[in-house]
Design a protein around this motif. Sequence first.
Motif, mmCIF file in Angstrom:
data_model
loop_
_atom_site.group_PDB
_atom_site.id
_atom_site.type_symbol
_atom_site.label_atom_id
_atom_site.label_comp_id
_atom_site.label_asym_id
_atom_site.label_seq_id
_atom_site.Cartn_x
_atom_site.Cartn_y
_atom_site.Cartn_z
ATOM 1 N N MET A 1 -61.105 67.924 -7.002
ATOM 2 C CA MET A 1 -59.858 67.445 -7.182
ATOM 3 C C MET A 1 -60.067 65.733 -7.081
ATOM 4 S SD MET A 1 -56.269 68.224 -5.512
ATOM 5 C CE MET A 1 -55.725 67.349 -4.208
ATOM 6 N N LYS A 2 -59.495 65.238 -8.025
ATOM 7 C CA LYS A 2 -59.722 63.637 -7.833
ATOM 8 C C LYS A 2 -58.373 63.024 -7.252
ATOM 9 C CE LYS A 2 -60.541 59.607 -10.777
ATOM 10 N NZ LYS A 2 -60.894 59.089 -12.061
ATOM 11 N N ILE A 3 -58.741 62.424 -6.266
ATOM 12 C CA ILE A 3 -57.353 61.944 -5.512
ATOM 13 C C ILE A 3 -57.181 60.262 -6.067
ATOM 14 C CG2 ILE A 3 -56.139 61.391 -3.354
ATOM 15 C CD1 ILE A 3 -57.855 63.585 -2.048
ATOM 16 N N TYR A 4 -58.229 59.593 -6.207
ATOM 17 C CA TYR A 4 -57.952 58.177 -6.188
ATOM 18 C C TYR A 4 -57.432 57.812 -7.781
ATOM 19 C CZ TYR A 4 -58.794 53.310 -7.013
ATOM 20 O OH TYR A 4 -58.735 51.986 -7.461
ATOM 21 N N ARG A 5 -56.569 57.072 -7.923
ATOM 22 C CA ARG A 5 -55.887 56.488 -9.181
ATOM 23 C C ARG A 5 -56.157 54.886 -9.024
ATOM 24 N NH1 ARG A 5 -50.189 58.583 -10.364
ATOM 25 N NH2 ARG A 5 -50.124 57.828 -8.363
ATOM 26 N N ASN A 6 -55.946 54.262 -10.263
ATOM 27 C CA ASN A 6 -56.233 53.065 -10.307
ATOM 28 C C ASN A 6 -55.015 52.185 -9.686
ATOM 29 O OD1 ASN A 6 -58.605 52.913 -11.506
ATOM 30 N ND2 ASN A 6 -57.658 52.631 -13.610
ATOM 31 N N CYS A 7 -54.008 53.172 -9.690
ATOM 32 C CA CYS A 7 -52.505 52.279 -9.058
ATOM 33 C C CYS A 7 -52.612 52.389 -7.564
ATOM 34 C CB CYS A 7 -51.352 52.871 -9.832
ATOM 35 S SG CYS A 7 -51.369 54.453 -9.242
ATOM 36 N N MET A 8 -53.591 53.065 -7.078
ATOM 37 C CA MET A 8 -53.555 52.906 -5.564
ATOM 38 C C MET A 8 -54.276 51.746 -4.871
ATOM 39 S SD MET A 8 -54.370 56.934 -5.269
ATOM 40 C CE MET A 8 -55.016 56.859 -3.695
ATOM 41 N N LEU A 9 -54.914 50.926 -5.847
ATOM 42 C CA LEU A 9 -55.749 49.829 -5.363
ATOM 43 C C LEU A 9 -54.826 48.840 -4.598
ATOM 44 C CD1 LEU A 9 -58.577 48.557 -5.345
ATOM 45 C CD2 LEU A 9 -57.908 47.255 -7.285
ATOM 46 N N ARG A 10 -53.718 48.753 -4.991
ATOM 47 C CA ARG A 10 -52.685 47.495 -4.486
ATOM 48 C C ARG A 10 -52.420 47.942 -2.951
ATOM 49 N NH1 ARG A 10 -46.624 46.505 -5.746
ATOM 50 N NH2 ARG A 10 -46.320 44.535 -4.917
ATOM 51 N N PRO A 11 -51.869 49.262 -2.828
ATOM 52 C CA PRO A 11 -51.565 49.790 -1.331
ATOM 53 C C PRO A 11 -52.633 49.675 -0.672
ATOM 54 C CG PRO A 11 -50.498 51.244 -3.019
ATOM 55 C CD PRO A 11 -51.156 50.327 -3.824
ATOM 56 N N ILE A 12 -53.915 49.956 -1.018
ATOM 57 C CA ILE A 12 -54.815 49.893 -0.224
ATOM 58 C C ILE A 12 -55.426 48.452 0.311
ATOM 59 C CG2 ILE A 12 -57.448 50.303 -0.268
ATOM 60 C CD1 ILE A 12 -57.215 52.789 -2.076
ATOM 61 N N ILE A 13 -55.382 47.731 -0.573
ATOM 62 C CA ILE A 13 -55.558 46.158 -0.384
ATOM 63 C C ILE A 13 -54.428 45.594 0.742
ATOM 64 C CG2 ILE A 13 -55.798 44.007 -1.289
ATOM 65 C CD1 ILE A 13 -56.966 45.070 -3.857
ATOM 66 N N TYR A 14 -53.341 45.990 0.538
ATOM 67 C CA TYR A 14 -52.236 45.604 1.372
ATOM 68 C C TYR A 14 -52.376 46.124 2.990
ATOM 69 C CZ TYR A 14 -49.535 43.304 -2.609
ATOM 70 O OH TYR A 14 -49.123 42.511 -3.263
ATOM 71 N N MET A 15 -52.570 47.298 2.782
ATOM 72 C CA MET A 15 -52.720 48.020 3.904
ATOM 73 C C MET A 15 -53.836 47.408 4.797
ATOM 74 S SD MET A 15 -51.667 51.968 3.315
ATOM 75 C CE MET A 15 -52.434 52.658 4.763
ATOM 76 N N ALA A 16 -54.978 47.561 4.115
ATOM 77 C CA ALA A 16 -56.290 46.984 4.735
ATOM 78 C C ALA A 16 -56.094 45.479 5.431
ATOM 79 C CB ALA A 16 -57.370 47.172 3.612
ATOM 80 N N ALA A 17 -55.527 44.746 4.413
ATOM 81 C CA ALA A 17 -55.440 43.159 5.018
ATOM 82 C C ALA A 17 -54.252 43.040 6.063
ATOM 83 C CB ALA A 17 -54.941 42.410 3.703
ATOM 84 N N THR A 18 -53.335 43.720 6.008
ATOM 85 C CA THR A 18 -52.397 43.787 7.202
ATOM 86 C C THR A 18 -53.143 44.327 8.561
ATOM 87 O OG1 THR A 18 -50.707 44.289 5.808
ATOM 88 C CG2 THR A 18 -50.264 44.640 7.894
ATOM 89 N N GLU A 105 -50.772 63.261 -0.128
ATOM 90 C CA GLU A 105 -52.149 63.387 -0.167
ATOM 91 C C GLU A 105 -52.734 61.663 -0.522
ATOM 92 O OE1 GLU A 105 -50.303 65.418 -2.507
ATOM 93 O OE2 GLU A 105 -50.324 66.912 -0.930
ATOM 94 N N GLU A 106 -51.932 61.192 -1.599
ATOM 95 C CA GLU A 106 -52.548 59.901 -2.075
ATOM 96 C C GLU A 106 -52.239 58.629 -0.752
ATOM 97 O OE1 GLU A 106 -51.323 60.113 -6.551
ATOM 98 O OE2 GLU A 106 -50.191 59.384 -5.364
ATOM 99 N N LYS A 107 -51.191 59.025 -0.016
ATOM 100 C CA LYS A 107 -51.246 58.149 1.304
ATOM 101 C C LYS A 107 -52.323 58.436 2.255
ATOM 102 C CE LYS A 107 -45.849 57.861 0.943
ATOM 103 N NZ LYS A 107 -44.748 58.274 1.585
ATOM 104 N N ASP A 108 -52.382 59.458 2.601
ATOM 105 C CA ASP A 108 -53.552 59.852 3.205
ATOM 106 C C ASP A 108 -54.688 59.232 2.860
ATOM 107 O OD1 ASP A 108 -51.724 61.280 5.083
ATOM 108 O OD2 ASP A 108 -52.483 63.203 4.230
ATOM 109 N N PHE A 109 -55.049 59.267 1.720
ATOM 110 C CA PHE A 109 -56.305 58.877 0.999
ATOM 111 C C PHE A 109 -56.268 57.110 1.096
ATOM 112 C CE2 PHE A 109 -58.907 57.057 -2.569
ATOM 113 C CZ PHE A 109 -60.117 57.631 -2.143
ATOM 114 N N CYS A 110 -55.304 56.755 0.783
ATOM 115 C CA CYS A 110 -55.015 55.162 1.080
ATOM 116 C C CYS A 110 -55.384 54.643 2.433
ATOM 117 C CB CYS A 110 -53.580 54.634 0.580
ATOM 118 S SG CYS A 110 -53.439 54.693 -1.149
ATOM 119 N N SER A 111 -54.777 55.477 3.322
ATOM 120 C CA SER A 111 -54.889 55.078 4.718
ATOM 121 C C SER A 111 -56.475 55.394 5.348
ATOM 122 C CB SER A 111 -54.116 56.177 5.721
ATOM 123 O OG SER A 111 -54.140 55.663 7.072
ATOM 124 N N LEU A 112 -56.967 56.378 4.707
ATOM 125 C CA LEU A 112 -58.368 56.774 5.131
ATOM 126 C C LEU A 112 -59.473 55.590 4.590
ATOM 127 C CD1 LEU A 112 -60.594 58.855 6.023
ATOM 128 C CD2 LEU A 112 -60.827 59.652 3.890
#
Length: 129
Positions: A1-18, A105-112
């Motif tokens: 099962m593929k969790i990552y999508r291209n639209c998840m890059l922005r939330p990942i960058i924002y969360m990681a930077a914060t 599931e996508e939120k969990d992946f972004c947080s991970l």
Amino acid sequence: MKIYRNCMLRPIIYMAATRLMAASIFLLAVDRLVPNGPAPSMIAAFLTILFALFAFLVYLRMDGLRIPRVKYIRPKTKKDPMRHAFSMSDFTDEEPVSFEDLEPEEKDFCSLVCNAINLIVFLVLSFIL
């Protein structure tokens, strides 16, 4: 099962930077405000362990572990006036995806991923400082 999508890059960058900025502020505050406190490399090692713990807890949540939480009650806000009804994203073909728009599931992946990014950053900093 593929969790990552291209639209998840922005939330990942924002969360990681914060989280990176908040942890850096903590590192600098402890270093400057605590007299005879721990060395900056020890603080960075502590933050590395903290982000590893956060990543492990998110991994457990992705595996099925659920921790009961208190429901957040949002205060009532006033409706925006008509002049604020339009934004620049209304005129593009595709709206940017925020963290709230993702599936659990996508939120969990972004947080991970953002915890893993910060873990690596502070692991490198603990060896450099």
